[in-house]
Design an enzyme around this catalytic site. Structure first.
Site, mmCIF file in Angstrom:
data_model
loop_
_atom_site.group_PDB
_atom_site.id
_atom_site.type_symbol
_atom_site.label_atom_id
_atom_site.label_comp_id
_atom_site.label_asym_id
_atom_site.label_seq_id
_atom_site.Cartn_x
_atom_site.Cartn_y
_atom_site.Cartn_z
ATOM 1 N N LYS A 88 -8.838 106.571 86.568
ATOM 2 C CA LYS A 88 -8.632 105.717 85.391
ATOM 3 C C LYS A 88 -8.441 104.267 85.794
ATOM 4 C CE LYS A 88 -7.018 104.414 81.220
ATOM 5 N NZ LYS A 88 -5.792 104.777 80.508
ATOM 6 N N LEU B 123 2.971 108.806 77.251
ATOM 7 C CA LEU B 123 4.016 107.790 77.203
ATOM 8 C C LEU B 123 3.489 106.444 77.671
ATOM 9 C CD1 LEU B 123 6.480 110.338 78.683
ATOM 10 C CD2 LEU B 123 6.661 109.373 76.377
ATOM 11 N N PRO B 124 4.139 105.358 77.232
ATOM 12 C CA PRO B 124 3.544 104.040 77.487
ATOM 13 C C PRO B 124 3.641 103.533 78.931
ATOM 14 C CG PRO B 124 5.506 103.845 76.079
ATOM 15 C CD PRO B 124 5.245 105.312 76.258
ATOM 16 N N LYS C 68 -1.701 95.630 81.751
ATOM 17 C CA LYS C 68 -0.857 96.714 82.293
ATOM 18 C C LYS C 68 -1.629 97.541 83.328
ATOM 19 C CE LYS C 68 0.653 101.291 81.347
ATOM 20 N NZ LYS C 68 0.393 102.472 80.493
ATOM 21 N N ASN D 30 9.010 105.277 81.295
ATOM 22 C CA ASN D 30 9.171 106.290 80.255
ATOM 23 C C ASN D 30 8.835 107.677 80.790
ATOM 24 O OD1 ASN D 30 7.731 103.723 78.485
ATOM 25 N ND2 ASN D 30 9.775 104.431 77.943
ATOM 26 N N THR E 109 -0.833 106.686 81.295
ATOM 27 C CA THR E 109 -1.441 105.965 82.420
ATOM 28 C C THR E 109 -0.318 105.327 83.225
ATOM 29 O OG1 THR E 109 -3.472 105.534 81.211
ATOM 30 C CG2 THR E 109 -3.001 104.104 83.063
#
Lengths: 301, 301, 301, 301
Positions: free
Chosen positions: B174, B68-69, B249, B73, B99
């Protein structure tokens, strides 16, 4: 070998001393000068000729190498009252291995040209160890026709002699590399510190970065976190290596070059300020990877 | 192969779509959900089962992957009114490849544990191309005992599945990698731009950096200067690759994590602000290496 | 006076204690709660009613003021298992004077609305001294119709009660002011330090700035350089005033708000990082103007 | 009045032109030079004497004012082949109102002293409007004994003539003020933008800041947000005022001074880079308060 003509060498400090010795090993007789007479003693004892000013060096040698700590020292050695240019012979080759502002290298090259001499900038990368073992990298700027002549001498002191372009580009290459190095070292230190605080094991984090797009020399060859790698300054309380003061100096040169060419260096400026502050907080003599320690200190409430 | 139990997949966007297809290729029947019904059509046509909420996925599958973005979400998909946790079966394995903020991963893991399920975070590196070819890297955080089970599924979609530690450490790895990537990319762009303005040839400068301590992935594998390398976004007007918006982001997540753990990230913060500004200046859809172009624009007097 | 209905007060720390006393002076009976029972003792001895949870406060008072150190504490006091919202009466007025993330204020207001209560955010500026003397400034966000009711209570504790707009804008105003304050304080410290090193007398430099466009509150009312002004923390070894830790906390809130609204804050981010580092370098309890001292330390070669 | 001895004036640009006219109004005959002959025409028509080099000015006048755009121009005017110092008379008073590196002011003062002349630096604040109305502020550095003589002339052009200390301190004061101004302007712009995005009315936010500790000249006298104040550049599409290019230049001088004195300027450096980038993004001729517009641009997804 005996027929080699003498080479002038000015500046016999931590770096200049082993560099000059490597020239001697290759059979070049030296004409020596340093503002501190003590620095010359060892060479005098070894039979080299010590003179009393840069001008005197220029009188006796038509190939001269200078290795000086700052722009001001270089200006003095070349353009001062007893500077090289006062007595330089026509056709002389002047190689400056100091790390200085490329704008000053260009200025000195112009003055040399007026006297019929050729000036090249040839700053080094690699520290005292590489100077001793003859494994320095030289980044050389100047008239391309003279590069072979420069290479003959520089190849005695370094394993890598790279031609970079017009005069000043040797300095430019050195400054650019060190700016990117400072940025990626601070970035690595911030990243490792953040990751550790988020619960990652430092060795594992380094391994992940090194197989991913975050990889850089500071993460894979010179990791700043104690315990991650052997044989680097972080494994030895940040002793040895490349001192914070020297990094701050090179970043000052990058800053000056960026200001005068109107080049935005948002992270480069910030890296400069961070190393500047570290110098003021007791890190001046530690290796520049000690920025990890600088960032790491715990908050105390 | 036919005996494989179905796997739930929630989030069939640019990344989720090819990832789900790779599971299908390995013979896993899928239970599919996406907030946009159109995204499911292709899978329905292929015979997979489409349901109408994350809760319904959880009712039919005990292994679920979410892609999911944003954090919001993910929270909705797990903890929302029709979220996975409303109907999750005991013993289910929930793998979130989104992420998101590692603090939220930890929170979701706690909630899952209350329901007798196991939540793991497994964000990816590698873009749409790697998703298609099954060459993603997964960084996995969660209970070590469950890693083998996760690896069975993730190995169908990626060539590299790395166990990072407790839940949240996948996200941490990450985020850390991408923060260092952003810093070194901006640093490379600043350095290349400065060097060019100082008279260096870009290819030569890249070569010098790459054999020296300034070397990093952004300089040697993804150089941001057009003309230096082939096959990278800078050779193609910064199209494709990893978009500036996505980098902004991830840097926001790094910033949040650093603020909450009180970790100083001087360059990381600045990198975040720079990518934020680029988004506002028309660079949002370009590859993140376009920061070179952003810095490069000439002053006009 | 005796007929005044009781006011709930939750959080009797350094700030809450003198604020609550000012309400007492104005004749309001109090219903008191603090997680640390010792903090309530003084009020119990003075005849006020101490209860054992925020929920109990809400049962006995329909006007409640909360003064808590962090977002997490505020969430617990309102939405926790024994929180205000568990027993809040319809029509109650809930005023939160904590400095927290405006996004959380909005969230709490929504939850309160569901229970038929009104939540307003009313963070303060001014420290312990202003709290004692009843001279705080309150920045109030929430439904405008309820502002008069809030003002009645807040006016007992502050000399300045400013209506800022919808719920969350009180926090926004506080955070914005403190971010600009941090930036201009660091800017003043950098400027004074640079000027002194360039040979200017500090008092003269302050005078010049204060009659010119560099003028700011940090230069003309709270100068960070010892010897320039009397009666400010810099004149007293940076004791008292507004602590570096508190400034770092407020900058963290500004950072979070900027990240979530995608607002670029290049200097605000940097100010956050600088105060973060100062906390780690032994400055956490000093006044935030000690950034001058932090920058000032001399390099030692 | 007729008996006044002539005053030399070199540099009749946007600022020098009205400054020279104010000297004329006070009855001083002028000896004029500018590298662009057109700039002298107006003065020739008015009966002033135009000569063909700075040296010629020095031959005919023993009080000289210079008003030049950059350090390089000032060096040329004083030390060039046809510079002032080539023909300066003993006892002459040389006043440089250019804004240049204070290190260069000191250098020129030394050279002037060798010729028996006195050099003072006297940069101005206030723009073209203040130059016309004779309301400039002069910040003067140099031997204190000569200050009265300088004041006699400068008082014809400015309403405020401040003695700052030894030579170079006039420049230092100017640079320091402008660095703090840039920092607080960017800070104000970031803060106003963040506040607006958090839902605050811009006028109300400005009012709150201006009665609080965030107050600064940029918020209360020159607010960068259109609609908050009248009669400032933000009310007129950022036309007029103090151009971004000029601010970038002054920040470059601040950066150079900070680098050479090893003074950390974390926010000052960043301000320099921000104005540098604005120059490259089409803001070079707008007032420096247009940084609000620069930050404000919306992200487009």
């Amino acid at each position: 070998m005996a027929s080699k003509t003498p080479v002038g060498f000015i500046g016999l400090g931590n770096m200049g001393n082993p560099m000059a010795k490597n020239l001697m090993k290759h059979g070049y007789p030296l004409i020596i000068y340093d503002v501190f007479p003590d620095a010359c003693k060892e060479f005098q004892d070894a039979g080299e000729q010590v003179v009393s000013s840069p001008a005197d060096v220029a009188e006796k040698a038509d190939r001269i190498i200078t290795m000086l700590p700052t722009s001001i020292n270089a200006i003095e050695a070349y353009s001062g009252a007893n500077g090289i240019l006062k007595k330089v012979k026509k056709g002389s080759l002047l190689i400056d291995s100091s790390t200085i502002d490329p704008a000053i290298s260009k200025e000195l090259a112009k003055e040399a040209e007026k006297m019929g001499a050729v000036f090249m900038d040839a700053p080094v990368s690699g520290g005292v160890g590489a100077a001793r073992s003859g494994n320095l990298t030289f980044m050389v700027g100047g008239v391309e026709d003279e590069f072979a002549a420069a290479q003959e001498l520089l190849g005695c002191m370094g394993s890598n002699v790279v031609y970079c372009g017009a005069v000043g580009t040797g300095q430019a290459a050195k400054i650019c590399n060190n700016m990117l190095l400072a940025i990626s070292m601070i970035g690595t230190a911030e990243t490792m510190n953040l990751g550790i605080r988020l619960g990652l094991d430092p060795k594992l984090l380094a391994k992940i970065l090194n197989m991913s797009s975050g990889r850089c020399w500071s993460s894979d060859s010179y990791n700043p976190v104690p315990g991650v790698m052997d044989g680097v300054p972080s494994a030895n309380n940040y002793q040895g290596g490349f001192g914070t003061t020297l990094m701050a100096k090179d970043l000052g040169l990058a800053q000056d070059s960026a200001t005068s060419t109107k080049s935005p260096i948002l992270l480069g400026s910030q890296a400069h300020q961070i190393y500047r502050m570290m110098c003021a907080k007791g890190y001046s003599k530690k290796d520049f990877s000690s920025v990890f320690q600088f960032l790491r200190e715990e908050e105390t409430f």
